[in-house]
Design a protein around this motif. Structure first.
Motif, PDB file in Angstrom:
ATOM      1  N   GLY A 228       5.653   1.265   8.737  1.00  0.00           N
ATOM      2  CA  GLY A 228       5.125   0.565   7.582  1.00  0.00           C
ATOM      3  C   GLY A 228       6.024   0.679   6.372  1.00  0.00           C
ATOM      4  O   GLY A 228       7.196   1.036   6.480  1.00  0.00           O
TER       5      GLY A 228
ATOM      6  N   SER B 219       0.841  -3.821  -2.779  1.00  0.00           N
ATOM      7  CA  SER B 219       2.129  -3.178  -2.497  1.00  0.00           C
ATOM      8  C   SER B 219       3.091  -3.423  -3.655  1.00  0.00           C
ATOM      9  O   SER B 219       4.035  -4.205  -3.563  1.00  0.00           O
ATOM     10  CB  SER B 219       2.718  -3.716  -1.188  1.00  0.00           C
TER      11      SER B 219
ATOM     12  N   LYS C  29       1.407  -3.260   3.078  1.00  0.00           N
ATOM     13  CA  LYS C  29       1.913  -4.566   3.517  1.00  0.00           C
ATOM     14  C   LYS C  29       1.141  -5.728   2.897  1.00  0.00           C
ATOM     15  O   LYS C  29       1.362  -6.878   3.257  1.00  0.00           O
ATOM     16  CB  LYS C  29       1.884  -4.655   5.048  1.00  0.00           C
ATOM     17  N   ASP C  30       0.248  -5.411   1.980  1.00  0.00           N
ATOM     18  CA  ASP C  30      -0.520  -6.433   1.267  1.00  0.00           C
ATOM     19  C   ASP C  30       0.144  -6.676  -0.087  1.00  0.00           C
ATOM     20  O   ASP C  30       0.156  -5.773  -0.937  1.00  0.00           O
ATOM     21  CB  ASP C  30      -1.960  -5.951   1.069  1.00  0.00           C
TER      22      ASP C  30
ATOM     23  N   SER D 226      -3.997   2.446   5.742  1.00  0.00           N
ATOM     24  CA  SER D 226      -5.113   1.613   5.267  1.00  0.00           C
ATOM     25  C   SER D 226      -4.709   0.156   5.072  1.00  0.00           C
ATOM     26  O   SER D 226      -5.565  -0.711   4.923  1.00  0.00           O
ATOM     27  CB  SER D 226      -5.660   2.168   3.948  1.00  0.00           C
ATOM     28  N   GLY D 227      -3.402  -0.115   5.058  1.00  0.00           N
ATOM     29  CA  GLY D 227      -2.917  -1.486   4.947  1.00  0.00           C
ATOM     30  C   GLY D 227      -2.463  -1.893   3.561  1.00  0.00           C
ATOM     31  O   GLY D 227      -1.934  -3.002   3.388  1.00  0.00           O
ATOM     32  N   TRP D 228      -2.615  -1.026   2.564  1.00  0.00           N
ATOM     33  CA  TRP D 228      -2.214  -1.391   1.208  1.00  0.00           C
ATOM     34  C   TRP D 228      -0.731  -1.719   1.110  1.00  0.00           C
ATOM     35  O   TRP D 228      -0.312  -2.549   0.292  1.00  0.00           O
ATOM     36  CB  TRP D 228      -2.547  -0.258   0.226  1.00  0.00           C
TER      37      TRP D 228
END
Length: 544
Positions: A53, A213, A208-209, A204-206
């Motif tokens: 990531g 990001s 690549k958002d 948690s995906g923050w």
């Protein structure tokens, strides 16, 4: 082998060149990239298939390294002249015994959404990295900080970490003991900030958002399409924005180096780094071809928890039984044989020469001795030797290397090796979990000090995935950490490498590399990161 590869690549490039008029993917949608505005200054860079990531506290792999070099500012780094280049920090001071380091952040530094960069953002990454669940392989580089190792091992609370925000713009480190290379460590992911406003749990995906990001460097994440590409746009809020000439950098993912070279030929990408050596012949004499030194070593981890690799005689026999000259002649002109772990092209800060030249090689190849050792271990002429599996990423260079090694070990020692090609991400995950017999490893220096290699083999090292536990080795490396006399320190590090590579044979070094890059001649200002040899695009520009 390499002649065949060169012929295949030539045919592939010729084919794409002929078809480029009607078959080239359109940048406005054919490859999924965003619309290009008129007069927008953009370069498209080819990169390896998606791995890991963009969170500096998470699992660090190639995708993060591509992203961070243009999107994130560390506290400071070193330029090609070996001088400090301040980035997120504007100054620092250290106490008399070098155990307390205080950094003063730029007051004009901000995240790409306008949020100020504060000391807490740096602490946020460190604390999250020290949670073993984060999977961050760089966590052990925080261990010089007071209580960091204890926190990682669950023996202390995170709030006891020896880092504090004196105020929003002042970051203070308290170390367990003096660390002579502490400033070198600051360019590593675990010392890089992550905005407390958005950066919460790893995974948690923050990261690549694009909405969360944010970046504190010259560029920020504008778009991320998994397994296809990601787009970085100029950060107008960057403290040094006036010197950033590009408006956009698009990174496109490719499964292999041949596809990267083909994409360059068709005009689909503007920069194709770290290609197969066969490209050197095809582009010889052209301005597009740029050859650079890579501060890296390709080697193999033998798993010490797998028999008979727990026997030093077996590990030594394999090392002595490999013909590295022959291996490199088959793999490519961009490789050079090495029996060292520390990279061939790493410079000695004191002498200016290469560090490995300051001592005798750890060992010499010797097939007869290898056979004798194998017999002493109970496998005369390879009889009774169990079949081992060699796991490696399914990239061209690694596939070629695996085939040559398989042939050599059978021919030279009558050892059968089963080949296990894996997707890059799978190879990372399986190696970290210790699920291998023999595993390919490549280590590119993270900072300009031999410790970046020696730390990999420490008993408490987060990249030690092969079961090495050696108190004598640990003590030598630990002693070098605090030795301020550069000559004495170099001797300690040479002794540590000799013990690990020339006596215990904890790794199987294969070769060092040069990097074969294709770059559009109209792109200027691309530089090399001195610590790693990787290309840096933050101040690149397009010639009018």
């Amino acid at each position: 082998m390499k002649k065949i590869i060169c012929m295949i690549l030539s045919v592939a490039l010729c084919g794409t060149f002929v078809l480029s008029g009607c078959g080239k993917q359109d940048k406005n949608g054919g490859d999924g990239t965003a619309d290009k505005k008129e007069n927008e200054k953009e370069i498209v860079v080819a990169t390896n298939s998606e791995t890991g990531g963009l969170d500096p506290a998470g699992m660090i792999a190639l995708t993060y390294l591509a992203y961070s070099v243009s999107a994130l500012d560390e506290l400071l780094t070193y330029n090609e002249a070996g001088e400090i280049e301040y980035r997120a920090a504007e100054s620092y001071e250290v106490n008399d015994d070098s155990t307390v380091w205080t950094f003063h952040l730029r007051k004009d530094a901000g995240w790409s959404d306008g949020t100020p960069v504060t000391a807490d953002d740096f602490i946020n990454t460190m604390v999250r990295s020290l949670d073993p669940k984060s999977g961050n392989g760089y966590a052990n580089y925080l261990y010089p900080i007071k209580n960091a190792e204890a926190i990682y091992n669950g023996e202390a609370d995170a709030d006891s970490l020896g880092v504090k925000a004196v105020d929003d713009n002042t970051l203070e480190f308290t170390l367990e003991k003096p660390c002579v290379y502490f400033l070198d460590l600051l360019r590593l992911p675990v010392y890089t900030p992550s905005c407390v406003k958005y950066a919460d749990e790893v995974g948690s995906g923050w990261d690549k958002d694009p909405k969360t990001s944010v970046a504190n460097g010259p560029f920020y994440l504008d778009e991320y399409v998994p397994e296809q590409y990601f787009v970085l746009k100029k950060n107008e809020k960057y403290w040094n924005a006036d010197k950033v000439k590009l408006d956009k950098i698009t990174y496109r993912f490719f499964d292999d180096q041949q596809s990267m070279a083909s994409a360059y030929e068709t005009g689909e990408v503007d920069v194709a780094p770290a290609l197969l050596s066969s490209v050197m012949e095809l582009y010889e004499g052209k301005d597009d071809l740029v050859i650079t030194d890579t501060i890296a070593t390709r080697y193999i981890y033998p798993n010490l928890n797998v028999k008979p690799l727990d026997d030093v005689r077996v590990r030594k026999a394999i090392n002595l039984g490999i013909n590295r000259e022959e291996l490199c002649s088959m793999v490519g002109a961009d490789t050079e044989p090495t029996v060292n772990f520390i990279a061939k092209y790493m410079k000695d800060k004191q002498s200016g020469g290469y560090f490995v030249d300051g001592a005798e090689p750890p060992f010499e190849e010797n097939l007869e001795e290898a056979k004798k050792l194998l017999a002493e271990a109970g496998y005369p002429d390879g009889k009774g030797f169990p079949k081992l599996t060699y796991s490696y990423p399914s990239l061209e260079m690694d596939s070629d290397t695996a085939q040559v090694l398989q042939e050599q070990l059978k021919k030279n020692l009558n050892i059968d090796i089963e080949l296990n090609a894996q997707e890059l991400q799978v190879n990372y995950t399986e190696r970290k979990a210790g699920n291998f017999d023999l595993c390919r490893m490549n280590w590119t220096a993270d900072f300009a000090d031999p410790y970046t290699y020696l730390s990999m083999l420490l008993s408490n090292g987060t990249y030690n995935c092969s079961g090495i536990r050696d108190e004598k080795y640990d003590a030598l490396v630990e002693q070098s950490d605090t030795e301020k006399d550069p000559v004495k320190r170099a001797e300690l590090m040479h002794q540590a490498e000799q013990l690990a590579v020339g006596e215990e044979f904890y790794i199987i070094p294969l070769y060092s590399m040069k990097s074969c890059n294709l770059i559009r001649p109209e792109i200027k200002g691309i530089t090399q990161i001195p610590a790693t040899g990787a290309l840096e695009y933050r101040y690149a520009e397009l010639e009018e």
